[in-house]
Enzyme design. Sequence first.
Site, PDB file in Angstrom:
ATOM      1  N   LYS A 205      -7.349  -2.427  -1.276  1.00 44.65           N
ATOM      2  CA  LYS A 205      -8.418  -2.431  -0.288  1.00 44.65           C
ATOM      3  C   LYS A 205      -8.952  -3.852  -0.057  1.00 44.65           C
ATOM      4  O   LYS A 205      -8.233  -4.695   0.408  1.00 44.65           O
ATOM      5  CB  LYS A 205      -9.508  -1.445  -0.709  1.00 44.65           C
TER       6      LYS A 205
ATOM      7  N   ARG B 216       7.492  -6.522 -17.046  1.00 42.17           N
ATOM      8  CA  ARG B 216       6.627  -5.331 -17.095  1.00 42.17           C
ATOM      9  C   ARG B 216       5.368  -5.645 -17.905  1.00 42.17           C
ATOM     10  O   ARG B 216       4.294  -5.114 -17.631  1.00 42.17           O
ATOM     11  CB  ARG B 216       7.369  -4.118 -17.680  1.00 42.17           C
TER      12      ARG B 216
ATOM     13  N   TYR C 162     -13.305   9.266  -5.989  1.00 44.65           N
ATOM     14  CA  TYR C 162     -12.097   9.194  -5.167  1.00 44.65           C
ATOM     15  C   TYR C 162     -11.214  10.409  -5.491  1.00 44.65           C
ATOM     16  O   TYR C 162     -11.047  10.760  -6.671  1.00 44.65           O
ATOM     17  CB  TYR C 162     -11.378   7.882  -5.486  1.00 44.65           C
TER      18      TYR C 162
HETATM   19  C1  LIG Z   1      -7.800   3.837  -2.590  1.00 45.85           C
HETATM   20  C2  LIG Z   1      -8.673   4.090  -3.744  1.00 45.85           C
HETATM   21  C3  LIG Z   1      -8.141   4.386  -5.011  1.00 45.85           C
HETATM   22  C4  LIG Z   1      -6.654   4.553  -5.243  1.00 45.85           C
HETATM   23  O1  LIG Z   1      -5.986   3.335  -5.103  1.00 45.85           O
HETATM   24  P1  LIG Z   1      -4.446   3.183  -4.673  1.00 45.85           P
HETATM   25  O2  LIG Z   1      -4.249   1.710  -4.637  1.00 45.85           O
HETATM   26  O3  LIG Z   1      -4.286   3.859  -3.342  1.00 45.85           O
HETATM   27  O4  LIG Z   1      -3.632   3.868  -5.732  1.00 45.85           O
HETATM   28  C5  LIG Z   1      -9.015   4.555  -6.066  1.00 45.85           C
HETATM   29  N1  LIG Z   1     -10.354   4.444  -5.908  1.00 45.85           N
HETATM   30  C6  LIG Z   1     -10.902   4.161  -4.699  1.00 45.85           C
HETATM   31  C7  LIG Z   1     -12.384   4.058  -4.576  1.00 45.85           C
HETATM   32  C8  LIG Z   1     -10.086   3.980  -3.579  1.00 45.85           C
HETATM   33  O5  LIG Z   1     -10.640   3.726  -2.397  1.00 45.85           O
END
Ligand SMILES: *Cc1c(COP(=O)(O)O)cnc(C)c1O
Length: 394
Positions: free
Chosen positions: A208, A60, A113
């Site tokens: 992403k 962790r 977001y």
């Molecule tokens: C998807 C996204 C998040 C959240 O991320 P997760 O990995 O889905 O928890 C935060 N900020 C932006 C700009 C995003 O596109």
Amino acid sequence: MDNSKKAGFATRAVHAGHHPDPQTGAHVMPIYATSTFSYGSAERGARLFAGEEKGYFYSRLANPTVRAFEQKLANLEGTDEAVAFASGMGAASAIALTFLKSGDEVAFIGPLYGGTEGLLHEVMSQFGVTTRSAGKLAELRGVVGEKTKLVWLETPTNPTLQVVDLQAACEIAHGVGALVVVDNTFSTPYLTRPAEFGVDLVMHSATKYLSGHGDVIAGVVAGSAEQMGVLRLHGLRHGGAALGPFEAHLLIRGMKTLALRMDAHCRNARAVAEALREHPAVRAVHYPGFADHQGHEVAAGQMLDFGGLVSVDLGTQEAAFRFLNALKLFTQAVSLGDVESLSCHPASTTHQLLGAEVLERQGVTAGLVRLSVGIEDEQDLIADVQQALQAAQG
Ligand SMILES: *Cc1c(COP(=O)(O)O)cnc(C)c1O
């Protein structure tokens, strides 16, 4: 910090953070699928827990595969350190828990977001933290003060791709003693390295572009050794949203091609934006690469290229839905940054909870479609968009 003395970005994306395993010669960073690590002796265990000796003792807190991902990302962002989390929101909530306390204020330039706005407005408010939002940079000075401890930014913003001048925002935030956090998910360190503009904490949804292949949920924060030390202790060790070694392996593999993929995303996004703009069914195209885009000049100064996202306004929800339903290569799904092209209708999905009035004010109109342009062949993407525009005209 000084990247000019190091190898180029693509070289570091491939090599940084790992080297052949000294025991086996394994060329690729092994997946250390272990929760715990033997101390060897009671004395060493005591030293590890007292912080007198560095070493792994529980996954962790730190794991060698996860560490390789953290070091690769820190190298690419040009920061001392990075701390990985189980998701982008895990990273965001760790930042909020670590750097905000009761009585503090957090300011942001919105829209952020949706999950981040929810975290600040709905969760942190339960702990006596007040959130103040500005619609644009010019309004930021009016919402910060001596109680402001964090200024939260995103650039380009989701889904209208507004561009925030990072250096100017840092001057305002630092002027009141606040830390600046930038969600760099849309740009990636290949296009923008916020730390170079004075930003203190750089966070990502690694789900992403960093992963790039749509097969992992992950987050990460980069910054100074001092701040990352506090974040690792409070946000990760006590907060608990640790990244697993299998996910770290996928991220390391994905990031090796970050430069190649981003070049392809940016090239295709420009081509798609241009094709959209020419069509009579289109009311507006949001793309920071256009010279008449509100943030073009700032984007040109702080981004290497203009990114892989394009938003298009087709006037009405009916036209937007016809367009989405006709697209063949752009899968209808949330998320972005995958090698596959994706499409979504923010007003009825990701941004639905904001309500009609806020949506209209933020330009998230009923006719708006967000495209995450993938790395497929340019001519195929353009042909797909053009046939869907025909369908949108009904
Ligand atoms: C998807 C996204 C998040 C959240 O991320 P997760 O990995 O889905 O928890 C935060 N900020 C932006 C700009 C995003 O596109």
